[in-house]
Design a protein around this motif. Sequence first.
Motif, mmCIF file in Angstrom:
data_model
loop_
_atom_site.group_PDB
_atom_site.id
_atom_site.type_symbol
_atom_site.label_atom_id
_atom_site.label_comp_id
_atom_site.label_asym_id
_atom_site.label_seq_id
_atom_site.Cartn_x
_atom_site.Cartn_y
_atom_site.Cartn_z
ATOM 1 N N UNK A 104 33.140 -4.285 53.461
ATOM 2 C CA UNK A 104 33.328 -2.978 52.823
ATOM 3 C C UNK A 104 34.540 -3.084 51.910
ATOM 4 N N UNK A 105 34.283 -3.360 50.654
ATOM 5 C CA UNK A 105 35.377 -3.664 49.734
ATOM 6 C C UNK A 105 35.670 -2.549 48.753
ATOM 7 N N UNK A 106 35.245 -1.351 49.050
ATOM 8 C CA UNK A 106 35.585 -0.268 48.142
ATOM 9 C C UNK A 106 34.646 0.903 48.270
ATOM 10 N N UNK A 107 34.791 1.850 47.369
ATOM 11 C CA UNK A 107 33.971 3.040 47.390
ATOM 12 C C UNK A 107 32.534 2.705 46.984
ATOM 13 N N UNK A 108 31.646 3.433 47.586
ATOM 14 C CA UNK A 108 30.244 3.271 47.238
ATOM 15 C C UNK A 108 29.669 4.629 46.853
ATOM 16 N N UNK A 109 28.784 4.614 45.903
ATOM 17 C CA UNK A 109 28.145 5.857 45.486
ATOM 18 C C UNK A 109 26.756 5.594 44.958
ATOM 19 N N UNK A 110 25.925 6.594 45.073
ATOM 20 C CA UNK A 110 24.573 6.492 44.520
ATOM 21 C C UNK A 110 24.616 7.005 43.083
ATOM 22 N N UNK A 111 24.907 6.090 42.186
ATOM 23 C CA UNK A 111 25.092 6.442 40.783
ATOM 24 C C UNK A 111 23.972 5.810 39.970
ATOM 25 N N UNK A 112 23.318 6.601 39.196
ATOM 26 C CA UNK A 112 22.259 6.087 38.335
ATOM 27 C C UNK A 112 22.816 5.676 36.986
ATOM 28 N N UNK A 113 22.313 4.565 36.505
ATOM 29 C CA UNK A 113 22.711 4.126 35.173
ATOM 30 C C UNK A 113 22.205 5.107 34.127
ATOM 31 N N UNK A 114 22.868 5.145 32.988
ATOM 32 C CA UNK A 114 22.457 6.064 31.923
ATOM 33 C C UNK A 114 21.032 5.796 31.470
ATOM 34 N N UNK A 115 20.600 4.552 31.607
ATOM 35 C CA UNK A 115 19.245 4.202 31.164
ATOM 36 C C UNK A 115 18.171 4.917 31.979
ATOM 37 N N UNK A 116 18.548 5.441 33.183
ATOM 38 C CA UNK A 116 17.577 6.163 33.991
ATOM 39 C C UNK A 116 17.128 7.451 33.298
ATOM 40 N N UNK A 117 17.910 7.943 32.373
ATOM 41 C CA UNK A 117 17.561 9.180 31.666
ATOM 42 C C UNK A 117 16.628 8.917 30.488
ATOM 43 N N UNK A 118 16.374 7.639 30.212
ATOM 44 C CA UNK A 118 15.473 7.293 29.104
ATOM 45 C C UNK A 118 14.065 7.130 29.663
ATOM 46 N N UNK A 119 13.264 8.167 29.531
ATOM 47 C CA UNK A 119 11.928 8.177 30.122
ATOM 48 C C UNK A 119 10.835 7.725 29.155
ATOM 49 N N UNK A 120 11.176 7.471 27.913
ATOM 50 C CA UNK A 120 10.123 7.294 26.908
ATOM 51 C C UNK A 120 10.153 5.964 26.155
ATOM 52 N N UNK A 121 11.294 5.279 26.129
ATOM 53 C CA UNK A 121 11.393 4.076 25.294
ATOM 54 C C UNK A 121 10.414 2.991 25.724
ATOM 55 N N UNK A 122 10.304 2.784 27.033
ATOM 56 C CA UNK A 122 9.404 1.740 27.515
ATOM 57 C C UNK A 122 7.952 2.094 27.212
ATOM 58 N N UNK A 123 7.594 3.370 27.390
ATOM 59 C CA UNK A 123 6.226 3.796 27.078
ATOM 60 C C UNK A 123 5.945 3.649 25.592
#
Length: 377
Positions: free
Chosen positions: A123-142
């Motif tokens: 346990x070497x530090x704080x942990x969080x469930x953080x989503x990368x900004x790319x998770x908000x891109x719902x259309x580029x791959x499609x």
Amino acid sequence: SLVPLTVIGRMVLDRWPDNFFAETEQVAYCPANVPPGIDFSNDPLLQGRLFSYLDTQLSRLGGPNFHQIPVNAPKCPFANHQRDGHMQMNIPKGRVAYDPSSLQGDSPRESVDGFPSHATAPDDGRKGRVRAESFADHYSQARMFFRSLEAPEQAHLASALVFELSKVETVKVRERTVSHLRNIDDALAKRVADGLAMPALPEPAATQTPAQDFPKAPEVRIIGRTKDLLKGRCIGILFDEGSDAALIANLRKAADKAGASVKLVAPKIGGAKLSDGKTLAADGQLAGTPSVVFDAVAVVLSNDAAKKLSRESAAIDFVSDAWAHLKAIAADDGAQALLKVARVGNDAGVVEAEDAKAFLAAAATRQWAREPKVRTL
């Protein structure tokens, strides 16, 4: 003793299933099954599946003993205290179902040498469930996927969307879906909207991150990437009374040499008497063996047989479906009457049955240029 870690999770894919239901439909992948000393990471996807997979197997496979189904059972001997329950296949013996116990000395026991009960992660530090900004891109791959497709594939995708959305009764839901398509590709959205007879395009759906224009990825296509080979393909030959025996034999020989399999189709499963006076048995009856099960078809008929089959809907469908599905069609002179009734046109994929080389070349492909003749996309 513990199973060596080098073989945990090993899977050898070297054959087709002998029985699809027994070996594929009943497979139970359960990540909760791990040997002692191995623990689970805090990956959220894994943590969710540790619960849901076991719950799924209990429901899908009928009870807690799904691990006794042969395809799920380990190949090496094992022992545990799990007994009874629905669909128990073994006959557990003894008085106890736990360890340690003083009532039965030969029941399954833990290793006397012990083993680590879990993995300890630093346990070497704080942990969080953080989503990368790319998770908000719902259309580029499609967008990249759609624009990477060939024109016929794009048309099929648009038609598939129209087909499915046409089943949606709520207009607002149809409009909302098209609003998402506008963020993927406006041309796609317009085609779908036109197929749904929308009076106007809806506004694009709100998005936190605008779609990006990535380079095209040719590897997502099907058209243009497959090799024009006959190996693994299946050719159907339709014949009846009086069909040219030499012609059928020549087509079968050429197809076999090219690596294709051949199935003979006739109005009757017992086959028919050919031009040489010999009876040729069929692999399938016409009414139950449509052309959709073949990659290409050949029609070898006498004049009389073609006229007779021109009044049979199964025969007409056999040929017209092959034409509509962009498949190669070989036909001799006698078969022309049936092709005419089935409204088969003339293009590079419709060849004379006598020209086996040309037929096999066409059979290794789909006739994409034919599509505008058979449907509106």
